[in-house]
Design an enzyme around this catalytic site. Structure first.
Site, PDB file in Angstrom:
ATOM      1  N   GLU A 161      34.425  48.409  47.463  1.00 32.97           N
ATOM      2  CA  GLU A 161      33.462  47.848  46.501  1.00 32.97           C
ATOM      3  C   GLU A 161      34.055  46.538  46.025  1.00 32.97           C
ATOM      4  O   GLU A 161      34.967  46.524  45.200  1.00 32.97           O
ATOM      5  CB  GLU A 161      33.278  48.805  45.310  1.00 32.97           C
ATOM      6  CG  GLU A 161      32.674  50.134  45.659  1.00 32.97           C
ATOM      7  CD  GLU A 161      31.233  50.047  46.110  1.00 32.97           C
ATOM      8  OE1 GLU A 161      30.644  48.944  46.042  1.00 32.97           O
ATOM      9  OE2 GLU A 161      30.703  51.069  46.547  1.00 32.97           O
ATOM     10  N   ASN A 165      37.662  45.991  35.127  1.00 33.13           N
ATOM     11  CA  ASN A 165      36.485  45.786  34.268  1.00 33.13           C
ATOM     12  C   ASN A 165      35.842  47.075  33.766  1.00 33.13           C
ATOM     13  O   ASN A 165      35.265  47.098  32.692  1.00 33.13           O
ATOM     14  CB  ASN A 165      35.453  44.897  34.974  1.00 33.13           C
ATOM     15  CG  ASN A 165      35.067  45.404  36.336  1.00 33.13           C
ATOM     16  OD1 ASN A 165      35.686  46.309  36.875  1.00 33.13           O
ATOM     17  ND2 ASN A 165      34.029  44.821  36.896  1.00 33.13           N
ATOM     18  N   CYS A 174      30.961  42.901  38.836  1.00 30.76           N
ATOM     19  CA  CYS A 174      30.925  42.457  40.236  1.00 30.76           C
ATOM     20  C   CYS A 174      29.510  42.153  40.728  1.00 30.76           C
ATOM     21  O   CYS A 174      29.313  41.267  41.545  1.00 30.76           O
ATOM     22  CB  CYS A 174      31.552  43.516  41.111  1.00 30.76           C
ATOM     23  SG  CYS A 174      30.868  45.127  40.773  1.00 30.76           S
ATOM     24  N   GLU A 228      29.024  53.867  46.762  1.00 30.07           N
ATOM     25  CA  GLU A 228      29.404  54.811  45.730  1.00 30.07           C
ATOM     26  C   GLU A 228      28.131  55.391  45.130  1.00 30.07           C
ATOM     27  O   GLU A 228      27.034  54.869  45.314  1.00 30.07           O
ATOM     28  CB  GLU A 228      30.247  54.110  44.655  1.00 30.07           C
ATOM     29  CG  GLU A 228      31.531  53.564  45.248  1.00 30.07           C
ATOM     30  CD  GLU A 228      32.646  53.360  44.251  1.00 30.07           C
ATOM     31  OE1 GLU A 228      32.502  52.485  43.383  1.00 30.07           O
ATOM     32  OE2 GLU A 228      33.676  54.071  44.354  1.00 30.07           O
TER      33      GLU A 228
HETATM   34  P1  NDP Z   1      42.003  42.729  42.573  1.00 27.87           P
HETATM   35  O1  NDP Z   1      41.363  42.685  43.891  1.00 27.87           O
HETATM   36  O2  NDP Z   1      43.023  41.746  42.227  1.00 27.87           O
HETATM   37  O3  NDP Z   1      42.696  44.159  42.358  1.00 27.87           O
HETATM   38  C1  NDP Z   1      41.987  45.366  42.528  1.00 27.87           C
HETATM   39  C2  NDP Z   1      42.983  46.508  42.553  1.00 27.87           C
HETATM   40  O4  NDP Z   1      43.721  46.463  43.761  1.00 27.87           O
HETATM   41  C3  NDP Z   1      44.005  46.476  41.436  1.00 27.87           C
HETATM   42  O5  NDP Z   1      44.291  47.787  41.021  1.00 27.87           O
HETATM   43  C4  NDP Z   1      45.195  45.833  42.109  1.00 27.87           C
HETATM   44  O6  NDP Z   1      46.389  46.127  41.461  1.00 27.87           O
HETATM   45  C5  NDP Z   1      45.115  46.456  43.470  1.00 27.87           C
HETATM   46  N1  NDP Z   1      45.779  45.719  44.533  1.00 27.87           N
HETATM   47  C6  NDP Z   1      46.056  44.400  44.604  1.00 27.87           C
HETATM   48  N2  NDP Z   1      46.653  44.099  45.783  1.00 27.87           N
HETATM   49  C7  NDP Z   1      46.752  45.256  46.488  1.00 27.87           C
HETATM   50  C8  NDP Z   1      47.264  45.594  47.773  1.00 27.87           C
HETATM   51  N3  NDP Z   1      47.797  44.688  48.582  1.00 27.87           N
HETATM   52  N4  NDP Z   1      47.207  46.889  48.167  1.00 27.87           N
HETATM   53  C9  NDP Z   1      46.654  47.823  47.377  1.00 27.87           C
HETATM   54  N5  NDP Z   1      46.153  47.560  46.135  1.00 27.87           N
HETATM   55  C10 NDP Z   1      46.198  46.289  45.699  1.00 27.87           C
HETATM   56  O7  NDP Z   1      40.801  42.734  41.555  1.00 27.87           O
HETATM   57  P2  NDP Z   1      40.817  42.699  39.959  1.00 27.87           P
HETATM   58  O8  NDP Z   1      41.472  43.902  39.402  1.00 27.87           O
HETATM   59  O9  NDP Z   1      41.313  41.361  39.569  1.00 27.87           O
HETATM   60  O10 NDP Z   1      39.262  42.875  39.657  1.00 27.87           O
HETATM   61  C11 NDP Z   1      38.373  41.860  39.743  1.00 27.87           C
HETATM   62  C12 NDP Z   1      37.688  41.843  41.095  1.00 27.87           C
HETATM   63  O11 NDP Z   1      37.150  43.117  41.415  1.00 27.87           O
HETATM   64  C13 NDP Z   1      36.550  40.875  41.124  1.00 27.87           C
HETATM   65  O12 NDP Z   1      36.696  39.987  42.189  1.00 27.87           O
HETATM   66  C14 NDP Z   1      35.312  41.726  41.327  1.00 27.87           C
HETATM   67  O13 NDP Z   1      34.365  41.138  42.084  1.00 27.87           O
HETATM   68  C15 NDP Z   1      35.817  42.971  41.925  1.00 27.87           C
HETATM   69  N6  NDP Z   1      35.033  44.101  41.484  1.00 27.87           N
HETATM   70  C16 NDP Z   1      34.166  44.687  42.362  1.00 27.87           C
HETATM   71  C17 NDP Z   1      33.371  45.733  41.983  1.00 27.87           C
HETATM   72  C18 NDP Z   1      32.464  46.415  42.941  1.00 27.87           C
HETATM   73  O14 NDP Z   1      32.111  47.553  42.739  1.00 27.87           O
HETATM   74  N7  NDP Z   1      32.036  45.793  44.011  1.00 27.87           N
HETATM   75  C19 NDP Z   1      33.418  46.251  40.614  1.00 27.87           C
HETATM   76  C20 NDP Z   1      34.362  45.588  39.783  1.00 27.87           C
HETATM   77  C21 NDP Z   1      35.145  44.559  40.216  1.00 27.87           C
HETATM   78  P3  NDP Z   1      46.908  45.172  40.253  1.00 27.87           P
HETATM   79  O15 NDP Z   1      45.729  44.487  39.684  1.00 27.87           O
HETATM   80  O16 NDP Z   1      47.515  46.124  39.325  1.00 27.87           O
HETATM   81  O17 NDP Z   1      47.847  44.219  40.902  1.00 27.87           O
END
Ligand code: NDP
Length: 483
Positions: free
Chosen positions: A249, A152, A283, A457
């Site tokens: 996060e 995002n 988020c 953060e």
């Molecule tokens: P995901 O949790 O699906 O993925 C986050 C990242 O982790 C991606 O780069 C993903 O790679 C990677 N990833 C996935 N599985 C693994 C693993 N087993 N080991 C290491 N890395 C992994 O989230 P989204 O990208 O779909 O983002 C949306 C989510 O993020 C929402 O649920 C939101 O709440 C949260 N979010 C939280 C924020 C915060 O600051 N608290 C801010 C923004 C979003 P890939 O996607 O390439 O598979």
């Protein structure tokens, strides 16, 4: 697209390509067109990145904070000078309207580089007197840090993790979400142009497996993830098995509580910012909007009037203020939640539909008469779906607001100053707002409690999570020993 990065990865100060990796198409969410292709990192590419980071870190950590900070501040200036170009790239990566990306992405990244650049020279230890003897402490880098981003805020996340890591003397390897791989490469390019020695900020592409391989690499000392709670649990567990430092996060289902004495327009504005900015893909969004019964209908009426001003259109047109979902997959997830809202008896009062055009477009959607047990009130949707719930009194709304596994954010709108602080004091959340919603200045700690995360953060707090303390006992006299 003229701003497109030159290759998939950025390692040891330069672009690196390896087309043996799985191809990842980069799709412009506003049209569904493929605008670029990057390749997931192969084991060889990952090894290059970790080796480069490890080799570069020691000399960087040995530089003065003033020297490190100067480079970060120069990078901040370059980001601001190129804000337009970087914002256009952010819009291509995410679909977010240029009206937003011009003020919320590279600018926020530049703020982080400037803030932590300024802080770098202030990172000192303590002197602890013990009579003749004393202890001094030294704040040391962790070593090699891995950043894993969500889709995002690809520029912002790359900087929010990179800036404090580098300020503290660490090296970073950043893995963007496979959905938005482009922006972090530009951050790496700019850091090197600002004078960052090669190997200190590397970007590698790939899906979850690539992130997983980085987390379990024994040469990695810290992992900072922005992502969903299920991914956070996996990454946290993997990091724990290597006793690595973590920042998590994660997601939320945050409450926004509007009392009947609140300024109505400000409360509606807060609810719009907390549900529809970035098409709801934030988020910290306040997606459970608790409205006190006395003003419920007035709130819904004013909200409906202001929703008329949503402009859905070409994200590159600066008049557009509402963009598409980041991907078809995310659009389908959000549509399934809208269907659940309807099935479970919530009252659809705005939106609810998909636009009949290319790309991944949903209308800003509002459900009223939502109850605590409905799926749309319990699960994170990560899209433009506001759930409006009614409440009668303060104690009731606090209990209901806290009845969730999440604890990222919370907001209160009221003109009663004592009530504002009393209620915020009782809400279980890390990043809170009074008569506002979703502000994220770099000076303020950002992060969640409960399942929403670990660590913070931004702000001085982030320093604790990118450094460790060494304590040194200094004896001035003789050593006494039993024998
Ligand atoms: P995901 O949790 O699906 O993925 C986050 C990242 O982790 C991606 O780069 C993903 O790679 C990677 N990833 C996935 N599985 C693994 C693993 N087993 N080991 C290491 N890395 C992994 O989230 P989204 O990208 O779909 O983002 C949306 C989510 O993020 C929402 O649920 C939101 O709440 C949260 N979010 C939280 C924020 C915060 O600051 N608290 C801010 C923004 C979003 P890939 O996607 O390439 O598979």
């Amino acid at each position: 697209m003229e701003t497109q990065p030159k290759a998939s990865h950025f390692i040891n100060g330069t672009y690196v390509e390896d087309t043996n990796g799985t191809p990842i198409p980069v799709i412009y969410p506003a049209t569904g067109e493929v605008i670029a292709t990057v390749y997931a990192a192969t084991p060889e590419v990952l090894d290059q990145a970790v080796s480069a980071a490890q080799a570069a870190q020691e000399a960087w950590g040995a530089m003065t904070g003033t020297e490190r900070g100067r480079i970060l501040r120069r990078a901040a200036d370059l980001m601001r000078e190129r804000n337009h170009e970087l914002s256009v790239l952010e819009t291509y990566d995410t679909g977010k309207p240029l009206q937003e990306t011009l003020v919320a992405d590279a600018t926020s990244g530049a703020d982080a580089l400037e803030y932590f650049g300024g802080l770098a020279a202030t990172l000192t230890g303590e002197h602890i007197p013990l009579g003749e003897d004393w202890v001094y402490t030294v704040r040391e880098p962790l070593g090699v840090c891995v950043g894993i981003g969500a889709w995002n805020y690809p520029t912002q996340i790359a900087c929010w993790k990179g800036a404090p890591a580098l300020a503290c003397g660490n090296a970073m390897i950043f893995k963007p979400s496979e959905t938005t791989p482009l922006c972090a490469l530009k951050v790496a390019e700019i850091l090197v142009e600002a004078g960052l020695p090669a190997g200190l900020y590397n970007v590698v592409q790939g899906m979850g497996e690539v992130g997983g391989a980085l987390v379990t690499d024994p040469r990695v000392d810290k992992v900072s993830l922005t992502g969903s709670v299920p991914t956070g649990k996996k990454v946290y567990a993997a990091a724990a098995s290597g006793m690595k430092h973590v920042t998590m996060e994660l997601g939320g289902k945050s409450p926004l509580v509007i009392f009947d004495d609140a300024d109505l327009d400000n409360a509606v504005g807060g609810a719009i910012n907390g549900n529809f900015y970035s098409s709801g893909q934030v988020c910290s969004n306040g997606t459970r909007v608790f409205v006190q019964k006395g003003i419920k209908e007035a709130f819904l009426k004013r909200l409906a009037e202001r929703l008329e001003n949503a402009v859905l259109g070409d994200p590159l047109n600066e008049d557009t203020n509402f963009g598409p979902m980041v991907s078809e997959r995310q659009m389908e997830i959000v549509k399934s939640y809208i269907a659940k809202g309807n099935e479970e008896g919530a009252r659809l009062v705005a939106g609810g539909g998909q636009l009949d055009k290319d790309g991944f477009w949903l209308e800003p959607t509002v459900f009223a008469d939502v109850t605590d047990d409905m799926t749309i009130a319990r699960e994170e949707i990560f899209g433009p779906v506001m759930a409006v719930l009614d409440f009668e009194d303060e104690a009731e709304v606090i209990a209901r607001a806290n009845d969730t596994e999440y604890g990222l954010s919370a907001g209160v709108f009221t003109n009663d100053i004592s009530r504002a602080h009393r209620v915020i004091g009782k809400l279980q959340a890390g990043s809170c707002f009074i008569n506002s919603y979703n502000d994220a200045p770099v000076e303020a700690p950002f992060g969640g409690v409960k399942a929403s995360g670990v660590g913070r953060e931004n702000s001085k707090e982030a320093i604790q999570h990118y450094s460790q303390v060494k304590s040194v006992y200094v004896r001035m006299g003789d050593v006494e020993a039993a024998f």
